[in-house]
Each structure stands twice: as structure tokens, then as C-alpha cells.
Design an enzyme around this catalytic site. Sequence first.
Site, short mmCIF file in Angstrom:
data_model
loop_
_atom_site.label_atom_id
_atom_site.label_comp_id
_atom_site.label_asym_id
_atom_site.label_seq_id
_atom_site.Cartn_x
_atom_site.Cartn_y
_atom_site.Cartn_z
CB CYS A 115 -1.40 0.04 1.28
SG CYS A 115 -2.10 -1.58 1.15
CG HIS A 172 -3.66 3.69 2.01
ND1 HIS A 172 -3.18 2.87 1.35
CD2 HIS A 172 -2.65 2.12 2.87
CE1 HIS A 172 -4.29 1.62 0.75
NE2 HIS A 172 -3.73 1.29 2.56
CG ASN A 205 -6.11 -0.99 0.90
OD1 ASN A 205 -5.78 -0.72 0.16
ND2 ASN A 205 -6.23 -1.94 2.01
N1 ACO Z 1 -18.29 -9.01 9.22
C1 ACO Z 1 -18.61 -9.49 9.82
N2 ACO Z 1 -17.97 -10.66 11.05
C2 ACO Z 1 -16.30 -9.70 10.79
C3 ACO Z 1 -16.04 -9.71 9.95
C4 ACO Z 1 -17.01 -9.09 8.92
N3 ACO Z 1 -17.02 -8.98 7.56
N4 ACO Z 1 -14.71 -9.63 10.07
C5 ACO Z 1 -14.11 -9.86 11.64
N5 ACO Z 1 -15.27 -10.30 11.77
C6 ACO Z 1 -15.66 -10.29 13.45
C7 ACO Z 1 -14.75 -11.17 14.03
O1 ACO Z 1 -14.48 -12.61 13.54
C8 ACO Z 1 -14.12 -10.92 15.08
O2 ACO Z 1 -15.36 -11.89 15.83
P1 ACO Z 1 -15.40 -12.61 17.36
O3 ACO Z 1 -15.11 -11.56 18.21
O4 ACO Z 1 -16.63 -13.30 17.62
O5 ACO Z 1 -13.82 -13.39 16.72
C9 ACO Z 1 -15.30 -9.52 15.61
O6 ACO Z 1 -15.55 -9.05 14.19
C10 ACO Z 1 -14.30 -8.70 15.81
O7 ACO Z 1 -13.00 -8.74 15.17
P2 ACO Z 1 -10.99 -8.07 14.76
O8 ACO Z 1 -10.61 -8.56 13.92
O9 ACO Z 1 -11.04 -7.96 15.95
O10 ACO Z 1 -12.66 -6.99 14.05
P3 ACO Z 1 -11.11 -5.05 14.28
O11 ACO Z 1 -12.15 -4.21 14.84
O12 ACO Z 1 -9.83 -5.55 14.30
O13 ACO Z 1 -11.72 -4.54 12.64
C11 ACO Z 1 -10.54 -4.79 11.12
C12 ACO Z 1 -11.54 -6.17 11.63
C13 ACO Z 1 -11.50 -3.91 10.10
C14 ACO Z 1 -9.82 -5.39 9.49
C15 ACO Z 1 -9.83 -4.09 11.52
O14 ACO Z 1 -8.70 -4.61 12.25
C16 ACO Z 1 -8.92 -3.16 10.13
O15 ACO Z 1 -9.10 -2.60 10.04
N6 ACO Z 1 -6.83 -3.29 10.77
C17 ACO Z 1 -7.15 -2.84 9.60
C18 ACO Z 1 -6.27 -3.58 8.87
C19 ACO Z 1 -5.91 -3.25 7.37
O16 ACO Z 1 -6.80 -1.87 6.50
N7 ACO Z 1 -5.19 -4.18 6.29
C20 ACO Z 1 -5.37 -3.73 4.73
C21 ACO Z 1 -4.31 -3.38 4.88
S1 ACO Z 1 -2.72 -2.77 5.56
C22 ACO Z 1 -3.30 -1.34 5.25
O17 ACO Z 1 -3.81 -0.86 4.00
C23 ACO Z 1 -3.48 0.38 6.50
#
Ligand code: ACO
Length: 339
Positions: free
Chosen positions: A121, A266, A296
Site C-alpha cells: 500500500c 492511504h 482499499n
Molecule cells: N463481518 C462480520 N464480522 C466480522 C467480519 C466481517 N466482515 N470480519 C471479522 N468479523 C468478526 C470477527 O470474526 C470477530 O468475531 P469474534 O469476536 O466472534 O471472533 C469480530 O468481528 C471482531 O474482529 P476483529 O478482527 O477484532 O475486528 P476489528 O475491529 O479489529 O476490525 C479490521 C477488523 C476492520 C480488519 C481492522 O482490524 C482493520 O481495519 N485493520 C487494519 C487492517 C487493514 O486495513 N489492512 C489493509 C492493508 S494494510 C493497510 O492498508 C493499512
Amino acid sequence: MPAPSNQPFCASSIIGTGSYMPEKILTNDDLSKIVETNDEWITSRTGIKERRIAADDQATSDLASEAARRAMTAAGVKPEDIQLIIVATVTPDMFFPSTACIVQKKIGAANAVCFDISAACSGFLYALQVARHFINTGNRTTALVIGAEKLSTLINWKDRNTCVLFGDGAGAVVIRRDDAGGMNAPGRVLSTVMGSDGNLTDLLKVPGGGSACPITPENADSRPNTIHMEGRETFKHAVTRMLEAAQQALEMAGLTAADVSLVIPHQANARIISAIADRLDLPIERVFMNLDKYGNTSAATIPVALDEANKAGRLKKGDVILLVAFGGGFTWASSVVRW
Ligand code: ACO
């Protein structure tokens, strides 16, 4: 062919922007029909409402070439004026030749030297800095810097943790040597900082399909050639590193956050972006976001957003624009541009 100049210590300016987004829209509701998720979860956790998906017969080079043509038109340059093409991508058309060489053929930029950059990214800002070095040392005068991705080819549509986040698209800028006007010249790239931490490669990766883990009949079902991510860890590092990079790039340009007219970050997650705006003490109105429409798109997010902000009249002559990115590697980068 215009001969590459040997004049040292030149300056680089962005003289045109362009972008291309595929037509097909995949909404959160569409996704909820193929994986256990819903619009409320995706919107509240990420800010994403929909994303674009390239057609089966569109490769990354097709998206990149269209964005490049639009940037060249905006800049008023012809394909034969381009002396350097850098494509930032993690979804090249093929292992080799580079996507940049394929773009060269498609747009007819016969006088360019071409290569790709892989910094996930952060790729567009890495590529911008490399192109700037070519220009500032007098080696080339006019370059196309492109961020382009067909991330839909790296998605495991059964993994709700990742499949809701990404989309396809491409953005491009033309940068040119411009020695007049000092640091206030329009489009002038004032500073760029970059960083990497290879100790954290495992947090965000596509583990299979390369030489370390080729796809075989035995491993194909586990889809190692798709995006694997530790979301929470990635989130934390993204906020910290993007903030540091932004502050360093501003300092290098002799400016502070108060001087910034628009941040173009980004586009990964609205919560990451809000956290950074908060810590820079910038109102969210001075932060550009289009991730609701596109998700993204990795290396494409910043040039696409820059082009949309430009076309929407959000960039005024003399404005200070802060670009900042974070991605797999981990990698991060930030640039300050005087518009
Ligand atoms: N729909 C419904 N529920 C979901 C989904 C979904 N699409 N995805 C995950 N969940 C559930 C999980 O299974 C988990 O359930 P559980 O508590 O029963 O185990 C719950 O939601 C919470 O999951 P987390 O992963 O802890 O959720 P979080 O609040 O961290 O959000 C996310 C996840 C959106 C991926 C976040 O961590 C994030 O944005 N991280 C940054 C990563 C990113 O953007 N990467 C891209 C590349 S790097 C960059 O560009 C910066």
C-alpha cells in the site's frame, strides 16, 4: 527522443493526475450474500460501502494504462515525452515482464525506461520518491508514476476478515523536471520520507504463489495465494507509522500540520484515518476520503484520491497537500506537495 538530461540538482513537480476505476460495483449487501457479514459491520468497522471489481479480461496493466492516458492528457504530454514509467503494484500482470513494460507497450511510450515497485500500500509513494530521484539528479525529465491493482485476484472470497476490505483500481501522475519557481512552484514535491520493518512481514502477506511456496495440487485448496492479515496488529502499526511519517515529512519540508490544506491518506480504514487526523489535530474536513466507494486498492488509493480531489476542486494553487501511506512489509511513506 528527448535525451535524458545530465543537469544535476533539479526539482520535480506533479503536472497532471489521472485515474481509472472499473465499472463493476460490489456492495456490502452483495458481499453479505456470499460470506457471513453485513453492511452494518463493514461500515462501522471500516467506512467501506462498496468497491470496484475489474472485468475478467482486464489486467492490472489495463487499469494502469487508462489511468496513465488520463494523467498524460491532464498534463498535456504525449506518450513519446515519457522517459520513465514506474508501476507500483502487488498484482502484476505476470511475474515478468514488469507491468510497467506492458503499460509502455499499451500507451506507446517508446522512449521510457520501465520497471515495477513492490511496497504494497506504500508503493505509490515509494515510486514517487524513486521517480523524483531520477529527475532531481538530472537523469530523466518526465515520468509516469502509477499505482494500480487488481486485488480481486488475491482475495479469498470465503474469508470475511479480508474479502470485505479490498478493491481494484488505478491512479497515475505525470511528474516533470521544473527548476523555475523554487519551493512554491505548482505541484512541487517538497519532501518524502519512507520506512520499512521486515520483522513484521508475517502480519500481512500473500504467502503462496511465489518461490517460497509455489501453488501445488496439494496446497491449492487452502488458498495460500490470497491475502492473509492480522487485522488488529496491522491497525496499530498503521496508525503509529503513518503519524510518524507524516510528522517527519512535514518537518523535512519546514512545515507543521497547521499548514496542511488537505491530507490524502492511504484509504484502508476510516478509523485509521480519523485516528491520524486526531493526533495531527486536523479537522476531518481537511482529510480526503473516498474509501466508502472503492475500499482499499493498495498502491492505487493515493493517486486515485489525489486525482479525485484535484477534479473536485479540493486542491487550490499554493495548498500544502500531505500524502501518507502504510502497507505490507511493513512499509510506510509520506510526501508533502505544494499544489
Ligand atoms: N463481518 C462480520 N464480522 C466480522 C467480519 C466481517 N466482515 N470480519 C471479522 N468479523 C468478526 C470477527 O470474526 C470477530 O468475531 P469474534 O469476536 O466472534 O471472533 C469480530 O468481528 C471482531 O474482529 P476483529 O478482527 O477484532 O475486528 P476489528 O475491529 O479489529 O476490525 C479490521 C477488523 C476492520 C480488519 C481492522 O482490524 C482493520 O481495519 N485493520 C487494519 C487492517 C487493514 O486495513 N489492512 C489493509 C492493508 S494494510 C493497510 O492498508 C493499512
